[in-house]
Design a protein around this motif. Sequence first.
Motif, short mmCIF file in Angstrom:
data_model
loop_
_atom_site.label_atom_id
_atom_site.label_comp_id
_atom_site.label_asym_id
_atom_site.label_seq_id
_atom_site.Cartn_x
_atom_site.Cartn_y
_atom_site.Cartn_z
N TYR A 1 2.32 3.05 -1.43
CA TYR A 1 2.19 4.15 -2.40
C TYR A 1 1.23 5.21 -1.87
N ALA A 2 0.13 4.75 -1.28
CA ALA A 2 -0.86 5.66 -0.69
C ALA A 2 -1.73 4.88 0.29
N ILE A 3 -2.33 5.59 1.23
CA ILE A 3 -3.25 4.98 2.20
C ILE A 3 -4.63 5.56 1.97
N LEU A 4 -5.62 4.68 1.76
CA LEU A 4 -7.00 5.11 1.59
C LEU A 4 -7.72 4.99 2.93
N ASN A 5 -8.25 6.09 3.42
CA ASN A 5 -8.93 6.12 4.71
C ASN A 5 -10.43 6.20 4.51
N ILE B 1 -4.19 -0.08 1.92
CA ILE B 1 -2.88 0.36 1.46
C ILE B 1 -2.71 0.06 -0.02
N LEU B 2 -2.47 1.10 -0.81
CA LEU B 2 -2.08 0.90 -2.20
C LEU B 2 -0.58 0.65 -2.22
N THR B 3 -0.15 -0.45 -2.79
CA THR B 3 1.26 -0.84 -2.76
C THR B 3 1.80 -1.01 -4.18
N LYS B 4 3.12 -0.91 -4.27
CA LYS B 4 3.78 -1.05 -5.57
C LYS B 4 5.22 -1.50 -5.37
N GLY B 5 5.66 -2.46 -6.14
CA GLY B 5 7.07 -2.83 -6.14
C GLY B 5 7.88 -1.76 -6.86
N ASP B 6 9.01 -1.36 -6.31
CA ASP B 6 9.82 -0.31 -6.94
C ASP B 6 10.21 -0.69 -8.37
N ASN B 7 10.35 -1.99 -8.64
CA ASN B 7 10.78 -2.45 -9.96
C ASN B 7 9.60 -2.91 -10.82
N ASN B 8 8.37 -2.64 -10.36
CA ASN B 8 7.18 -2.97 -11.14
C ASN B 8 6.64 -1.71 -11.82
N LEU C 1 0.87 -0.29 -9.91
CA LEU C 1 0.42 -0.69 -8.57
C LEU C 1 0.07 -2.17 -8.56
N ASP C 2 0.14 -2.78 -7.39
CA ASP C 2 -0.26 -4.19 -7.26
C ASP C 2 -1.71 -4.39 -7.72
N MET C 3 -2.57 -3.43 -7.40
CA MET C 3 -3.98 -3.57 -7.73
C MET C 3 -4.23 -3.51 -9.24
N GLN C 4 -3.28 -2.97 -10.00
CA GLN C 4 -3.42 -2.94 -11.45
C GLN C 4 -3.14 -4.30 -12.08
N TYR C 5 -2.64 -5.22 -11.28
CA TYR C 5 -2.29 -6.55 -11.78
C TYR C 5 -3.01 -7.63 -10.97
N ASP C 6 -4.31 -7.40 -10.80
CA ASP C 6 -5.19 -8.42 -10.21
C ASP C 6 -4.85 -8.76 -8.77
N ASN C 7 -4.52 -7.75 -7.98
CA ASN C 7 -4.26 -7.94 -6.55
C ASN C 7 -4.98 -6.85 -5.76
N TYR C 8 -5.84 -7.25 -4.84
CA TYR C 8 -6.64 -6.30 -4.08
C TYR C 8 -5.78 -5.56 -3.05
N PRO C 9 -6.03 -4.26 -2.85
CA PRO C 9 -5.29 -3.52 -1.83
C PRO C 9 -5.50 -4.14 -0.45
N PRO C 10 -4.44 -4.41 0.31
CA PRO C 10 -4.61 -5.01 1.62
C PRO C 10 -5.19 -4.03 2.63
#
Length: 352
Positions: A279-283, A290-297, A300-309
Amino acid sequence: MSKKKKADYKDAKAGGNRPSQAAEKPSKKQGIKLLPFYIAFFISIALYLVFSGYEYLSIILGLLSFIFLVLIIGLELEQSVREEGSKKVVIEIFGTIIVVAVIWLALMYGLNTRYPINVVPSCSMLPYLHRGDIIAISGISNIKQIKAPMVNVTKSEIGYIMSQGYPDSLSCVAYKYSGTQLEVSQYYEEGWAIGLYKEGSSGDEILNNTSGYPISYNCGVRSIRYNNGTEGEEAYLESIRINNKTIKGDANNSVVVYQTEPSDLFYKEGDSFIVHRAYAILNQSGNYYILTKGDNNPGLDMQYDNYPPNSSEVEGKVVGVAPYLGYLKLLISGKFTAPAGCNSTIIHSWES
């Protein structure tokens, strides 16, 4: 020549090849015996795919498919041992293992990743990826290989984002108050409002703004299509804003595969690897998250208790897809039931 001798002679002439014909029949019969199992297996697999959205039925059909698969493998081995001998069969099995290992090592080298092939276990990437799809993964040696908007952040900002409690505390929901009681849901109905929900030890609340947070969230409503053809609506993350830069989801961004951490919700649910879109890259001074998100979610993953990788935790990006061929792996691993989210698909703005 006597009648008996004539009859013996006639039988010998007409049936000189009978022993070899009789020897061929058993193997022919063995092939016919296996055919019903193959037919039953493919029928059960087809039914499993059709009814994968029904929990108990999918468990029964998945288990049935697994049983037929085990029976077919066992019968094929038993027949091979009888016809070719156990020694030859063992040699063939070891030969197959060696060939597969060589192919795997070649893929690892060619695609520059430890896991060049994987199977999609969930429906979080619908409609781009389906559960059971086999994906080819190419390793990442440079952050520029991941296509997504990049934003510069400070060390304190990334520290806040990665701090305990922050990633799971803010999510887009539909809500209403019944007296003083707050009710929240992912699904939107008439009369409900949309807001940012904070779940905390001191109580749950709806935030009117996100001042003081490194990332602000813009929540809205997005239509969803159910498997039975009907449609509904749910609360959805429309965009985020970081350091005066607004970012929205983009179907052209890379789909990445990353490792989860033991503290992540996805890890606790049994997913050691996640296949989601960047979704976005934090530098942060050359350290990339990496902020990530499932297209069908809906978030963002981080909004559901998952740390940005971190970029070091990214195994690679998806470069190829073979639809549904990975269902065998899911069945063998006992994942008979489709996980939550497989009964509906979000209708994205980029689809129109």
